[in-house]
Design a protein around this motif. Structure first.
Motif, short mmCIF file in Angstrom:
data_model
loop_
_atom_site.label_atom_id
_atom_site.label_comp_id
_atom_site.label_asym_id
_atom_site.label_seq_id
_atom_site.Cartn_x
_atom_site.Cartn_y
_atom_site.Cartn_z
N SER A 78 45.57 51.73 19.10
CA SER A 78 44.42 51.31 18.31
C SER A 78 43.21 52.22 18.60
CB SER A 78 44.09 49.85 18.62
OG SER A 78 43.01 49.42 17.83
N GLU A 79 43.01 52.55 19.86
CA GLU A 79 41.91 53.46 20.24
C GLU A 79 42.15 54.85 19.65
OE1 GLU A 79 38.41 54.85 21.65
OE2 GLU A 79 39.06 52.77 21.61
N ARG A 80 43.38 55.35 19.72
CA ARG A 80 43.67 56.66 19.14
C ARG A 80 43.45 56.67 17.63
NH1 ARG A 80 44.22 56.77 24.07
NH2 ARG A 80 42.00 56.86 23.68
N LEU A 81 43.79 55.58 16.95
CA LEU A 81 43.52 55.49 15.51
C LEU A 81 42.03 55.56 15.21
CD1 LEU A 81 46.15 52.82 14.42
CD2 LEU A 81 46.02 55.20 13.63
N ARG A 82 41.23 54.91 16.04
CA ARG A 82 39.78 54.99 15.86
C ARG A 82 39.28 56.41 16.09
NH1 ARG A 82 40.20 49.91 18.26
NH2 ARG A 82 39.58 50.63 20.32
N GLU A 83 39.87 57.12 17.05
CA GLU A 83 39.50 58.52 17.29
C GLU A 83 39.84 59.38 16.07
OE1 GLU A 83 41.51 59.71 20.86
OE2 GLU A 83 40.20 58.50 22.13
N LEU A 84 41.04 59.17 15.52
CA LEU A 84 41.44 59.92 14.33
C LEU A 84 40.53 59.60 13.14
CD1 LEU A 84 45.31 59.65 14.70
CD2 LEU A 84 43.98 61.78 14.69
N ALA A 85 40.10 58.36 13.04
CA ALA A 85 39.18 57.97 11.97
C ALA A 85 37.84 58.67 12.15
CB ALA A 85 39.01 56.46 11.93
N ALA A 86 37.36 58.77 13.39
CA ALA A 86 36.09 59.45 13.66
C ALA A 86 36.18 60.93 13.28
CB ALA A 86 35.71 59.29 15.13
N LEU A 87 37.36 61.52 13.40
CA LEU A 87 37.57 62.91 13.01
C LEU A 87 37.75 63.07 11.50
CD1 LEU A 87 40.06 64.05 15.81
CD2 LEU A 87 37.63 64.63 15.62
N GLY A 88 37.98 61.95 10.81
CA GLY A 88 38.22 62.01 9.37
C GLY A 88 39.66 62.28 9.00
#
Length: 93
Positions: A78-88
């Motif tokens: 879930s945290e990695r998905l949020r990181e990927l979202a922050a990168l677009g």
């Protein structure tokens, strides 16, 4: 806590180039290049073109890698998905 669902950028929008321990991901839409490390490229590959949440990703990645099943794995994903979202590179589905 809810398990948000994300969709990866279309495969044709990204150029993914492994560079040893680092992977370069060029996003044609933003013209940005992101340098990432494992497990981010593996997460994007496991998502494919489908909307995924951390629970679904945990199942998909466990089929390929030795991952413990449980809340801790889902929390990390879930945290990695949020990181990927922050990168677009992924967006809420």
């Amino acid at each position: 806590m809810a398990d948000p669902t994300f969709r990866a950028a279309p495969a044709e929008a990204l150029r993914v180039e492994p560079l040893g321990e680092v992977t370069a991901i060029f996003d044609r839409r933003s013209t940005q290049t992101h340098l990432v490390v494992s497990p981010l490229p593996e997460i994007l590959a496991a998502m494919g073109g489908e909307a995924c949440n951390a629970s679904l990703l945990a199942m998909r990645l466990a089929a390929r890698f030795d991952l413990p099943d449980g809340a801790e794995t889902r929390a990390v994903l879930s945290e990695r998905l949020r990181e990927l979202a922050a990168l677009g590179l992924v967006e809420p589905a």
